[in-house]
Design a protein around this motif. Structure first.
Motif, mmCIF file in Angstrom:
data_model
loop_
_atom_site.group_PDB
_atom_site.id
_atom_site.type_symbol
_atom_site.label_atom_id
_atom_site.label_comp_id
_atom_site.label_asym_id
_atom_site.label_seq_id
_atom_site.Cartn_x
_atom_site.Cartn_y
_atom_site.Cartn_z
ATOM 1 N N LEU A 38 5.747 7.759 12.787
ATOM 2 C CA LEU A 38 6.740 7.072 12.375
ATOM 3 C C LEU A 38 6.794 5.536 12.529
ATOM 4 N N ASP A 39 7.565 5.611 11.938
ATOM 5 C CA ASP A 39 8.410 3.918 12.388
ATOM 6 C C ASP A 39 9.323 3.857 13.494
ATOM 7 N N ILE A 40 9.069 2.094 13.881
ATOM 8 C CA ILE A 40 10.339 1.485 15.308
ATOM 9 C C ILE A 40 11.585 2.162 14.753
ATOM 10 N N ASP A 41 11.604 0.972 14.477
ATOM 11 C CA ASP A 41 13.324 0.477 14.245
ATOM 12 C C ASP A 41 13.664 0.726 12.779
ATOM 13 N N GLY A 42 15.210 2.083 12.950
ATOM 14 C CA GLY A 42 15.880 2.318 12.494
ATOM 15 C C GLY A 42 15.251 3.372 11.488
ATOM 16 N N THR A 43 14.336 4.401 12.795
ATOM 17 C CA THR A 43 13.303 5.554 12.859
ATOM 18 C C THR A 43 13.847 6.699 14.343
ATOM 19 N N LEU A 44 13.655 5.196 14.887
ATOM 20 C CA LEU A 44 13.320 5.876 16.199
ATOM 21 C C LEU A 44 13.858 5.196 17.435
ATOM 22 N N LEU A 208 -6.004 16.349 8.434
ATOM 23 C CA LEU A 208 -4.431 16.514 8.916
ATOM 24 C C LEU A 208 -3.329 16.465 8.031
ATOM 25 N N CYS A 209 -2.329 17.044 7.861
ATOM 26 C CA CYS A 209 -1.443 17.154 6.739
ATOM 27 C C CYS A 209 -0.617 16.182 7.033
ATOM 28 N N PRO A 210 -0.473 14.244 6.706
ATOM 29 C CA PRO A 210 0.450 13.279 7.136
ATOM 30 C C PRO A 210 1.800 14.006 6.705
ATOM 31 N N ILE A 211 1.982 13.868 8.081
ATOM 32 C CA ILE A 211 4.204 13.211 7.439
ATOM 33 C C ILE A 211 4.839 12.296 8.077
ATOM 34 N N PHE A 212 5.466 11.541 7.251
ATOM 35 C CA PHE A 212 5.460 10.382 7.844
ATOM 36 C C PHE A 212 6.946 9.420 7.609
ATOM 37 N N ILE A 213 7.822 9.318 8.642
ATOM 38 C CA ILE A 213 9.477 9.123 8.423
ATOM 39 C C ILE A 213 9.430 7.497 8.594
ATOM 40 N N GLY A 214 10.039 6.894 7.652
ATOM 41 C CA GLY A 214 10.406 5.534 8.215
ATOM 42 C C GLY A 214 11.646 5.514 7.081
ATOM 43 N N ASN A 262 9.517 11.978 -1.593
ATOM 44 C CA ASN A 262 9.939 12.859 -1.619
ATOM 45 C C ASN A 262 11.235 13.748 -1.120
ATOM 46 N N TYR A 263 11.452 12.792 0.332
ATOM 47 C CA TYR A 263 11.691 13.630 1.033
ATOM 48 C C TYR A 263 12.729 12.387 1.878
ATOM 49 N N TYR A 264 14.466 12.996 1.966
ATOM 50 C CA TYR A 264 14.968 12.183 2.876
ATOM 51 C C TYR A 264 15.999 13.023 4.497
ATOM 52 N N VAL A 265 16.097 11.852 5.082
ATOM 53 C CA VAL A 265 17.305 12.600 6.250
ATOM 54 C C VAL A 265 18.588 11.648 6.092
ATOM 55 N N GLN A 266 19.473 11.723 6.071
ATOM 56 C CA GLN A 266 20.666 11.119 6.384
ATOM 57 C C GLN A 266 20.250 9.533 7.606
ATOM 58 N N ASP A 267 20.305 9.871 8.650
ATOM 59 C CA ASP A 267 20.366 8.920 9.799
ATOM 60 C C ASP A 267 19.551 9.424 11.052
ATOM 61 N N ILE A 268 18.904 7.910 11.964
ATOM 62 C CA ILE A 268 18.791 8.575 13.527
ATOM 63 C C ILE A 268 18.809 9.679 14.049
ATOM 64 N N ALA A 270 19.630 12.542 12.299
ATOM 65 C CA ALA A 270 18.741 13.493 11.241
ATOM 66 C C ALA A 270 17.026 13.622 12.116
ATOM 67 N N VAL A 271 17.006 12.307 12.169
ATOM 68 C CA VAL A 271 14.911 12.092 12.451
ATOM 69 C C VAL A 271 14.831 13.287 14.103
ATOM 70 N N SER A 272 16.110 13.095 15.051
ATOM 71 C CA SER A 272 16.123 13.718 16.243
ATOM 72 C C SER A 272 16.246 15.162 15.986
ATOM 73 N N GLU A 273 16.682 15.772 15.090
ATOM 74 C CA GLU A 273 16.936 16.968 15.072
ATOM 75 C C GLU A 273 15.165 17.317 13.938
#
Length: 287
Positions: A38-44, A208-214, A262-268, A270-273
């Motif tokens: 996970l990134d921090i700013d704009g993500t968490l 491990l399968c990596p998932i990265f959100i930023g 390959n994927y996206y979410v709308q906003d922070i 949605a990250v929490s969801e």
């Protein structure tokens, strides 16, 4: 068109698919083990005018703690310095790749060769050059220097010019664009190499399968890194069996800007969801 916009448009793009907790659960149903970067700013943490005002909500830290407690490994990949990242994540204890991978929480020495004399020169150059521009903010980190223009976005081109001049004739340094910021970093450092180092550190006992959100331009190298990794879905001890199936890592962009994810979410929110979905997935796996 300013130079920051040009960099945005030059980012390799795909047509990302909107992803939610249910879609992610379906995708991961074939995976025994995965990890979350996970990134921090704009993500968490919400993006703020002054980076010092940003914080990670306690509810988000609790979600990450619950995910960790369920056995899923969590790592942080951020442009923040290691000191700031640890402060924002406290009391959560996670491996951190800070300053785009220059600082690793499990290592004492920085990644790569850092010429501290040249970095000192860059910082001095910026201090002098920015005096006529009170709305510009210099952020000096242990192994890099950043110039923020988020207080006045019209200073984008001036910021780029000042940073370019600050590293002039210093061949080992390059400029890294971000949201309303230009940062001078050693060449070869990016969030892609940071994620690969984290992946190696966290995957010592099993793949491990990596998932990265930023959310930022700097996260694009991270999306490319995880999406280019192939992870075995199933392992067999029978040498005559077919090759194990492969699954790519997952890059998830926060926001609608151009991206190679390959994927996206709308906003922070949605990250929490998604994080809540991780908790539910792990709870159901335990039943």
């Amino acid at each position: 068109m300013n130079s920051a916009q040009l960099t945005d448009l030059e980012t390799p793009t795909t047509s990302p698919t909107l992803i939610g907790p249910d879609n992610l659960a379906d995708y991961l149903s074939a995976v025994s083990h995965y990890c979350l970067f996970l990134d921090i700013d704009g993500t968490l943490a919400e993006f703020t005018l002054n980076p010092k005002d940003s914080f990670i909500p306690l509810s988000t830290l609790t979600l990450l703690q619950n995910i960790q407690s369920s056995g899923i490994q969590v790592g942080i990949v951020t442009g923040r310095s290691l000191v700031e990242a640890k402060q924002m994540l406290s009391p959560l204890q996670v491996p951190i790749a800070a300053t785009h991978g220059l600082e690793m929480s499990w290592k004492q020495d920085p990644m790569g060769e850092i010429d501290l004399l040249e970095l000192s020169q860059i910082k001095q150059n910026l201090t002098v050059a920015c005096q006529p521009y009170p709305d510009l903010r210099i952020e000096n980190k242990p192994y890099s220097s950043a110039l923020h223009y988020r207080k006045d976005p019209t200073l984008a081109d001036i910021s780029h010019s000042l940073m370019s001049n600050a590293i002039h004739n210093l061949d080992n340094w390059t400029l890294k664009p971000g949201k309303y910021v230009w940062e001078a970093v050693p060449k070869g450092i990016n969030k892609g190499t940071a994620i690969l180092a984290l992946q190696q550190y966290m995957s010592q006992s099993q793949p491990l399968c990596p998932i990265f959100i930023g959310d930022d331009i700097t996260d694009e190298a991270g999306f490319e890194a995880v999406q280019n990794l192939s992870i075995p879905v199933e392992q067999s001890t029978n040498s005559d069996s077919k090759f194990p199936k492969q699954l790519q890592g997952i890059g998830i962009k926060v926001g609608n800007e151009p991206t190679c994810a390959n994927y996206y979410v709308q906003d922070i929110d949605a990250v929490s969801e998604l994080l809540e979905g991780f908790v539910k997935m792990t709870m159901s796996d335990c039943l």
